[in-house]
Design an enzyme around this catalytic site. Sequence first.
Site, PDB file in Angstrom:
ATOM      1  N   LYS A   1     160.352 -19.631  38.597  1.00 43.32           N
ATOM      2  CA  LYS A   1     159.266 -18.652  38.680  1.00 43.32           C
ATOM      3  C   LYS A   1     158.191 -19.132  39.651  1.00 43.32           C
ATOM      4  O   LYS A   1     158.133 -20.321  39.996  1.00 43.32           O
ATOM      5  CB  LYS A   1     158.665 -18.418  37.303  1.00 43.32           C
TER       6      LYS A   1
ATOM      7  N   TYR B   1     130.510 -35.794  52.856  1.00 45.58           N
ATOM      8  CA  TYR B   1     129.378 -34.963  52.449  1.00 45.58           C
ATOM      9  C   TYR B   1     128.575 -35.645  51.345  1.00 45.58           C
ATOM     10  O   TYR B   1     129.135 -36.153  50.374  1.00 45.58           O
ATOM     11  CB  TYR B   1     129.861 -33.610  51.925  1.00 45.58           C
TER      12      TYR B   1
END
Length: 297
Positions: free
Chosen positions: A33, A263
Amino acid sequence: RTWVEVSRSQIAENFRNVRQAVGPGVEVLAVVKAGAYGHGAVEVSRIVAASGARWLAVSDAEEGVLLRKAGIGTRILVMAEGLCFEREALLEHQLTPVVHDLEDLAELERFAASRNARAPYHLKLDSGMGRLGTRTGGPEILEAIGRCRHAELEGLMTHFASSADYSSSQTAEQIAAFQRVVEELGAAGVRPRWVHMSSTNPVAYGRREAFGNMVRVGHALYGYVSPAKGDAPKRTLDVQPALSWRARVLAIKDLPAGALVGYGGAYRTERPTKIAVVAAGYADGVPRHLSDRGSAF
């Protein structure tokens, strides 16, 4: 600059290891799936079919049709879609639905009768997960089955909520609830060809009383097993990840001690440090919360 590689040989080896773990007499249904968990449903289906898989499982009819159009000829079980959306495709592409309640069973019977067609299905019991599946008992199920002439009960299944948690009694309780219905049906002469409860975790930890004669293996096929909780038996299944995520190195540079990286200055070098800048970022799926804690080879 950044890409994923999937090892065909590792997928095949994982499937073979699952078959060895469950032993003869237990069918291994390969769960493909969601694009085979991102590994590529068509390619993975071809690999496991070539390795001996006779059953595949998908979420909805669209996934099953995709496999049929790619030439996949195994049995395909459609596990999680309402019959009102998929019934035409079920017959046209020979897909086997999972029926989740007795109203859906009646609808499947009506549709199959209108086409004068045989419609095998697997009935899912909600044994304690609280999601899809009927919570009715054996007598009601027998009555509904008895009204069907075209819809044919081929399998009986359930799904565990806490199968890797050996500190909880939930799995044992679910097994007992499921087996009660199996016995009620058997006493009336109804014995489905396939009986299945287990996904990866019971297979990996050898919980044989949960196998039935079919297991549905997803994560293990791709190389993953959930860590067990509580007093768990030793893991008996050896699988390895088949997918690797790769990226090119854009630059290598030397930074002095005390330099800030990333960052917000999330990382400060403790000593003169050589760093690599890798060509993968947010747009490629690298979550920012991995800053200063992820790892790569």
